[in-house]
Design a protein around this motif. Structure first.
Motif, PDB file in Angstrom:
ATOM      1  N   ASP A 290     -72.866 -58.317 -15.777  1.00 19.98           N
ATOM      2  CA  ASP A 290     -74.042 -56.390 -15.785  1.00 19.98           C
ATOM      3  C   ASP A 290     -73.212 -55.042 -16.699  1.00 19.98           C
ATOM      4  O   ASP A 290     -72.757 -54.939 -15.910  1.00 19.98           O
ATOM      5  CB  ASP A 290     -74.265 -57.274 -15.289  1.00 19.98           C
ATOM      6  CG  ASP A 290     -75.990 -56.271 -15.240  1.00 19.98           C
ATOM      7  OD1 ASP A 290     -76.233 -55.588 -15.696  1.00 19.98           O
ATOM      8  OD2 ASP A 290     -77.253 -57.232 -13.889  1.00 19.98           O
ATOM      9  N   ARG A 292     -75.244 -52.976 -16.675  1.00 24.66           N
ATOM     10  CA  ARG A 292     -75.820 -51.981 -16.155  1.00 24.66           C
ATOM     11  C   ARG A 292     -74.753 -51.634 -14.617  1.00 24.66           C
ATOM     12  O   ARG A 292     -74.727 -50.346 -14.279  1.00 24.66           O
ATOM     13  CB  ARG A 292     -77.034 -52.388 -15.288  1.00 24.66           C
ATOM     14  CG  ARG A 292     -77.933 -52.555 -16.738  1.00 24.66           C
ATOM     15  CD  ARG A 292     -79.007 -53.392 -15.700  1.00 24.66           C
ATOM     16  NE  ARG A 292     -79.045 -54.447 -15.058  1.00 24.66           N
ATOM     17  CZ  ARG A 292     -80.165 -55.297 -14.790  1.00 24.66           C
ATOM     18  NH1 ARG A 292     -81.343 -55.059 -15.280  1.00 24.66           N
ATOM     19  NH2 ARG A 292     -80.333 -56.716 -14.165  1.00 24.66           N
ATOM     20  N   VAL A 293     -74.312 -52.345 -14.523  1.00 24.65           N
ATOM     21  CA  VAL A 293     -72.858 -52.256 -12.993  1.00 24.65           C
ATOM     22  C   VAL A 293     -72.214 -51.485 -13.843  1.00 24.65           C
ATOM     23  O   VAL A 293     -71.643 -50.327 -13.401  1.00 24.65           O
ATOM     24  CB  VAL A 293     -73.021 -53.283 -13.233  1.00 24.65           C
ATOM     25  CG1 VAL A 293     -70.962 -53.291 -12.147  1.00 24.65           C
ATOM     26  CG2 VAL A 293     -72.922 -54.342 -11.979  1.00 24.65           C
ATOM     27  N   LEU A 346     -79.083 -47.672 -11.828  1.00 24.76           N
ATOM     28  CA  LEU A 346     -79.037 -49.145 -12.627  1.00 24.76           C
ATOM     29  C   LEU A 346     -78.103 -50.020 -11.703  1.00 24.76           C
ATOM     30  O   LEU A 346     -78.439 -51.559 -12.507  1.00 24.76           O
ATOM     31  CB  LEU A 346     -77.691 -48.582 -13.652  1.00 24.76           C
ATOM     32  CG  LEU A 346     -78.094 -47.343 -14.875  1.00 24.76           C
ATOM     33  CD1 LEU A 346     -76.698 -46.956 -15.862  1.00 24.76           C
ATOM     34  CD2 LEU A 346     -78.914 -48.293 -15.965  1.00 24.76           C
ATOM     35  N   LEU A 347     -78.282 -49.562 -10.762  1.00 20.30           N
ATOM     36  CA  LEU A 347     -77.211 -50.181  -9.311  1.00 20.30           C
ATOM     37  C   LEU A 347     -78.275 -50.962  -8.788  1.00 20.30           C
ATOM     38  O   LEU A 347     -77.962 -51.752  -8.647  1.00 20.30           O
ATOM     39  CB  LEU A 347     -76.594 -49.586  -8.599  1.00 20.30           C
ATOM     40  CG  LEU A 347     -74.663 -49.123  -9.403  1.00 20.30           C
ATOM     41  CD1 LEU A 347     -74.679 -47.949  -8.374  1.00 20.30           C
ATOM     42  CD2 LEU A 347     -74.076 -50.143  -9.173  1.00 20.30           C
ATOM     43  N   ASP A 349     -81.676 -51.642 -10.234  1.00 20.14           N
ATOM     44  CA  ASP A 349     -82.169 -52.176 -11.263  1.00 20.14           C
ATOM     45  C   ASP A 349     -81.274 -53.667 -11.632  1.00 20.14           C
ATOM     46  O   ASP A 349     -81.250 -55.662 -11.758  1.00 20.14           O
ATOM     47  CB  ASP A 349     -81.897 -51.576 -12.439  1.00 20.14           C
ATOM     48  CG  ASP A 349     -82.948 -50.659 -12.727  1.00 20.14           C
ATOM     49  OD1 ASP A 349     -83.783 -50.735 -12.083  1.00 20.14           O
ATOM     50  OD2 ASP A 349     -83.357 -49.745 -13.500  1.00 20.14           O
ATOM     51  N   ALA A 350     -79.814 -53.769 -11.402  1.00 16.00           N
ATOM     52  CA  ALA A 350     -78.642 -54.454 -11.198  1.00 16.00           C
ATOM     53  C   ALA A 350     -78.773 -55.304 -10.169  1.00 16.00           C
ATOM     54  O   ALA A 350     -77.979 -56.676 -10.527  1.00 16.00           O
ATOM     55  CB  ALA A 350     -77.378 -54.321 -11.671  1.00 16.00           C
ATOM     56  N   HIS A 352     -78.285 -54.556  -7.211  1.00 15.31           N
ATOM     57  CA  HIS A 352     -77.268 -53.844  -5.724  1.00 15.31           C
ATOM     58  C   HIS A 352     -77.827 -52.750  -4.838  1.00 15.31           C
ATOM     59  O   HIS A 352     -77.644 -51.512  -5.616  1.00 15.31           O
ATOM     60  CB  HIS A 352     -75.785 -53.897  -6.555  1.00 15.31           C
ATOM     61  CG  HIS A 352     -75.513 -54.760  -7.061  1.00 15.31           C
ATOM     62  ND1 HIS A 352     -74.655 -55.911  -6.204  1.00 15.31           N
ATOM     63  CD2 HIS A 352     -74.774 -55.298  -8.740  1.00 15.31           C
ATOM     64  CE1 HIS A 352     -74.895 -56.504  -7.269  1.00 15.31           C
ATOM     65  NE2 HIS A 352     -74.747 -56.367  -8.735  1.00 15.31           N
TER      66      HIS A 352
END
Length: 507
Positions: A290, A292-293, A346-347, A349-350, A352
């Protein structure tokens, strides 16, 4: 120069001198004893794991042996230009498919064996055809279709397609010309044509090179070079301060450089290297599939502060896998700014929102362990728990990380030239697989030469935008020399610690 005798040797020399005076030994013999003691002693960090640079990974082998013991048809000089070495000159055909080299008429191997076109043919063909040669070198010369010995002094290389990097790689480890009759001995007895010959090395001990008294070119002024390897930068600095070293080849604890400043006893060089320090991601791990991560990690690390913490500010922020001396270098360090809030978003959204746990496995090299501590602290602030594991370098790190891909993240300085191309190989230990990036790298290498720079810039930008890794900084070439020593390059523009021009005002 400083005559490197050491305490034990000095006492022996003094005793011999006293005994000689009793029996009427001539001054000439005493001078000869001192002449034989002209040594250059160098401190370095990463020791080699083996001696054959064609079959063993690890930059330390070429660092010690390339240009010093081994030579190539052409070499990369301290300005980054490709210049003649074993070849007096070369011609490239208009279509870029044929290179014709004229060899140095006086060149021989250190053993006295002839260095002719057949020897060149044997070495170059071995890189491409021998299964024992490491894959990186094979790929570097992979476009070579044939090598012909037109006569004893003329070599003709034909490529299967245009390769704008072929000559560059032929100037480095892939292009080493080995003595043909000693190819089966290279891992214990390097056999080249350079101004030095290999003397001794074993694991845990220094590398010793001695002067090649039959060298075909300009000889070295030193009788020997001893490279001592230090895992502890403070011990290396202490050895320099106490007079046990003439040179620290690359200071690993820049915060301590002040102890060598403000005195005429030392000269300090602050140049550039090809070493991109990378926080690498294992793209086989689900988290890194991902983007985003990957972006979150880039936003979570303050690279400017990291540079101050790890190197006291020495080095260059880069943002992609391009060193400042590369023709296509651009400062891409601003691609991801330091923004922990963006990283947390971002985390989340991914998938997490409560963070994640990642294993960071690093070599036991000072810059890597220091950076790991800093990065673990920064990532904890955005919800990423980092478990850090320090591995012995090179053997265990290479086995666990490069060979087995048994890691989530790692930190290492990649010092090979133009190594951005490694990102086009999905089998390399990052396992990054991006078809668009691969296309750009192929076009840059095989397309019109005048378009190479722009294609490489596009590839570097893509790598940065895609957060393929966190490209932390390019290492400085921070060198400390005793003030009488000169001729050590300020910039590392090749894989070699080139000592061929090293000298001393006291010789």
């Amino acid at each position: 120069m400083n005559i490197r005798l050491g305490r034990r040797s000095f006492l022996s020399a003094a005793a011999i001198g006293a005994a000689a005076s009793l029996v009427g030994c001539s001054g000439g013999e005493a001078e000869e004893t001192q002449e034989q003691a002209r040594q250059l002693v160098i401190g370095a960090t990463a020791a080699p794991a083996a001696l054959d640079p064609s079959t063993n990974s690890g930059a330390a082998i070429s660092q010690a042996l390339l240009y010093n013991v081994y030579e190539t048809l052409v070499k990369i000089d301290s300005s980054g230009d490709i210049v003649p070495l074993l070849a007096t000159g070369w011609n490239e055909s208009e279509d870029g498919l044929t290179y014709t080299f004229t060899l140095q008429p006086k060149a021989t191997f250190a053993s006295g064996a002839p260095l002719n076109a057949e020897a060149v043919k044997t070495s170059l063909e071995r890189i491409v055809n021998d299964d024992s040669v490491i894959a990186t070198l094979k790929s570097q010369l992979g476009s070579m279709e044939s090598v012909a010995a037109q006569d004893d002094s003329t070599v003709v290389v034909k490529l299967s397609q245009r390769d704008n990097n072929w000559l560059y790689y032929a100037a480095q480890t892939a292009g080493i010309i080995y003595e043909p009759d000693r190819l089966d001995q290279l891992d214990t007895a390097p056999a080249g044509s350079g101004p030095f010959v290999f003397d001794s090395w074993s694991e845990g001990n220094p590398m010793v090179l001695r002067r090649n008294d039959s060298y075909w070119g300009t000889p070295t002024v030193f009788d020997s070079v001893t490279i001592k390897y230090f895992s502890d930068p403070n011990a290396e600095n202490s050895a320099m301060s106490s007079g046990d070293l003439d040179v620290i080849s690359n200071v690993q604890a820049p915060q301590s450089i002040s102890q060598f400043q403000g005195t005429d006893q030392y000269t300090i060089l602050n140049g550039t290297t090809m070493g991109e320090v990378v926080l690498g991601f294992n793209h086989q791990r689900e988290a890194f599939s991902d983007v985003r991560v990957r972006q979150a990690i880039n936003h979570a690390i303050n690279r400017s502060d990291l540079l101050q913490t790890v190197t006291a500010g020495y080095g260059t922020l880069i943002g992609s896998m391009v060193a400042p001396t590369d023709p296509w270098y651009e400062d891409l360090s601003g691609t991801y700014d330091y923004n922990p809030d963006t990283a947390r978003r971002l985390l989340a959204d991914a998938g997490h929102p409560d963070g994640l746990t990642l294993a960071l496995r690093v070599p036991n090299l000072p810059y890597a362990t220091s950076a790991a501590t800093f990065i673990a602290s920064q990532l904890s602030q955005v919800g990423i728990t980092v478990t850090t594991d320090t591995l012995e370098f090179p053997a265990r790190w290479i086995d666990e990380v490069m060979t087995k891909s048994n890691y989530d993240m790692t930190i290492i300085s990649h010092v090979e030239g133009r190594d951005i191309e490694k990102w086009a190989n999905p089998d390399y230990y990052w396992h990054y697989d991006n078809a668009e990036f691969q296309r750009l790298i192929t076009e840059a290498r095989t397309g019109p030469a005048d378009e190479q720079t722009e294609r490489m810039k596009q590839a570097a930008r893509l790598l940065a935008d895609d957060a393929a890794a966190d490209f932390l900084y390019s290492m400085a070439n921070l060198v400390v020399l005793r003030s009488d020593i000169s001729g050590v390059p300020e910039n590392l523009t090749s894989e070699s610690l080139d000592l061929t021009a090293a000298s001393s005002t006291n010789i």
